[in-house]
Design a protein around this motif. Structure first.
Motif, mmCIF file in Angstrom:
data_model
loop_
_atom_site.group_PDB
_atom_site.id
_atom_site.type_symbol
_atom_site.label_atom_id
_atom_site.label_comp_id
_atom_site.label_asym_id
_atom_site.label_seq_id
_atom_site.Cartn_x
_atom_site.Cartn_y
_atom_site.Cartn_z
ATOM 1 N N THR A 150 0.908 -1.152 0.083
ATOM 2 C CA THR A 150 -0.027 -0.054 0.012
ATOM 3 C C THR A 150 0.881 1.065 -0.130
ATOM 4 O OG1 THR A 150 -0.227 0.448 2.193
ATOM 5 C CG2 THR A 150 -1.662 -1.175 1.429
ATOM 6 N N TYR A 181 -6.789 3.979 7.499
ATOM 7 C CA TYR A 181 -7.669 3.441 6.246
ATOM 8 C C TYR A 181 -7.003 2.374 5.625
ATOM 9 C CZ TYR A 181 -9.497 8.201 6.179
ATOM 10 O OH TYR A 181 -10.708 9.434 6.476
ATOM 11 N N TYR A 182 -5.787 2.217 5.782
ATOM 12 C CA TYR A 182 -4.894 1.352 5.124
ATOM 13 C C TYR A 182 -4.986 0.160 6.036
ATOM 14 C CZ TYR A 182 -3.686 4.592 1.485
ATOM 15 O OH TYR A 182 -3.821 5.454 0.395
ATOM 16 N N SER A 241 4.021 -1.041 3.563
ATOM 17 C CA SER A 241 3.261 0.391 3.619
ATOM 18 C C SER A 241 4.045 1.570 3.441
ATOM 19 C CB SER A 241 2.045 0.465 4.535
ATOM 20 O OG SER A 241 1.199 -0.662 4.422
ATOM 21 N N PHE A 255 -3.302 -0.079 -3.155
ATOM 22 C CA PHE A 255 -3.642 -1.028 -2.400
ATOM 23 C C PHE A 255 -3.432 -2.394 -3.114
ATOM 24 C CE2 PHE A 255 -5.715 -1.761 1.943
ATOM 25 C CZ PHE A 255 -5.808 -3.028 2.035
ATOM 26 N N ASP A 268 -8.869 2.645 -3.626
ATOM 27 C CA ASP A 268 -8.120 3.792 -2.381
ATOM 28 C C ASP A 268 -9.092 3.314 -1.112
ATOM 29 O OD1 ASP A 268 -7.610 5.915 -0.718
ATOM 30 O OD2 ASP A 268 -7.501 7.430 -2.380
#
Length: 374
Positions: A150, A181-182, A241, A255, A268
């Motif tokens: 990501t 979020y990730y 990430s 992602f 996203d």
């Protein structure tokens, strides 16, 4: 039909999207808006037709408010959520759920003892984009997931936010501001994280506001503004990430999940929809032959809404006596991952994650936010 009463504390920029969506759902009714600046709450209430406005007490003391939506700044999340639970109300909080594991654990324990629920943003993981991809992975389109990548890269919110200092202070930065979020997406797909290793840097110790009434003002940067994070999951998968406020290249929402039989690209994780596509391995290449890999699109299923979807799922889950998707326990685990990453940046060591979380539920493809169920 019995609509669930909702009150919002925090009438800043993010409140607009919540108010727009929550006032459109037939299962909930927004009854009050509160803010440290009562005039700001008044403006929002009048704009969206909410009958009561004032300070936080106007929400906490409202007898028909059953769920408090906590949209305050991260440093105030714990205090406001704790006050809501003490008032006998369920809580939906913006991310992160808090800034200290002990504080958040105390909130979750108090909620459990009172028979109340805590939900935590981000709720983008309930969106049809992410959920369609999650179902495709569960159906085996890429085989067994092995690793993920990501990336979120930007020059920084100081370029567009009129008062960005809080985004560069303790409790924020790209890790705690965008990381939820990730990391929430990764945990939802791959399960809980076992350990992390991270490296970070701060490109500048001071930044400048570029827009708005205080343009030209300098402020101090308190946290790393670029973080490289490696996560190892309890089930053995890995993820890499990148989260940066220092990148000349603007690149958001990368992602990818790579499996034994293919790779899938997800939307996203800061959005509720987007393209989902996967590609299969090339197979054996003979005599220097070159083949173009064919991307296979996965049609998105489900209604597109926006922020507030997680609160709606929590309200329905309470009525149906089932777990909700974006739970406080998930928020606690994601916070643990991020704080452990900060510790890893400081110490240069791999950090074991103290918390875990149950498998994150999926959202049915026919979940309809606009069909009354209560």
């Amino acid at each position: 039909m019995t609509r669930v009463g909702v009150g919002i504390i925090g009438a800043g920029v993010i409140s607009d999207t919540y108010l727009k969506n929550l006032t459109s759902f037939p299962d909930v009714e927004v009854l009050a808006v509160g803010d440290l600046l009562p005039d700001r709450a008044k403006d929002k209430a009048e704009q969206y037709g909410v009958p009561v406005h004032g300070d936080a007490a106007a929400v906490l003391e409202h007898p028909d408010v059953q769920v408090v939506v906590n949209l305050t700044i991260p440093a105030a999340h714990v205090a406001v959520s704790e006050a809501a639970i003490s008032a006998g109300k369920h809580v939906w909080t913006e991310k992160p759920v808090g800034l200290d594991l002990a504080d958040v654990s105390r909130i979750l324990e108090a909620a459990d003892a009172a028979g109340l629920r805590v939900g935590s943003a981000p709720d983008t993981i309930l969106g049809p984009g992410f959920q369609t991809a999650k179902r495709a992975i569960a159906e085996g389109v890429i085989g067994e997931p092995l690793f993920a990548q990501t990336a979120f890269q930007t020059q920084g919110p100081d370029l567009w936010h009129p008062d960005p200092a809080f985004l560069f202070s303790t409790g924020a930065g790209p890790l705690l501001d965008m990381g939820p979020y990730y990391i929430s997406g990764l945990v939802s797909l791959l399960g809980p994280v076992a350990r992390v290793f991270a490296a970070g840097l701060r490109a500048r110790d001071e930044r400048t506001v570029h827009l708005g009434p205080i343009a030209g003002t300098n402020f101090t940067v308190e946290v790393p503004t670029t973080v490289q994070l490696t996560t190892v999951f309890e089930a053995g998968q890995q993820a890499q990430s990148l989260l940066s406020f220092d990148s000349a290249l603007e690149r958001h929402g990368i992602f990818e999940v790579h499996g034994t039989e293919g790779t899938i690209v997800l939307p996203d994780p800061n959005q509720f929809e987007g393209r989902i596509a996967y590609v299969k391995p090339l197979g054996v290449l003979r005599d220097g032959a070159k083949f173009e890999q064919e991307w296979i699109d996965v049609p998105q299923q489900g209604a597109v809404v926006g922020r507030g979807l997680g609160l709606l799922d929590m309200v329905r889950a309470i009525a149906e006596d089932r777990p909700h998707v974006a739970s406080g326990q998930l928020g606690l685990h994601v916070l643990d991952v991020m704080l452990s990453a900060e510790q890893s940046v400081e110490t240069g060591q791999s950090i074991e994650i103290a918390t875990t979380v149950a498998p994150v539920p999926s959202v049915p493809a026919d979940f309809d936010p606009f069909a009354a169920t209560l």
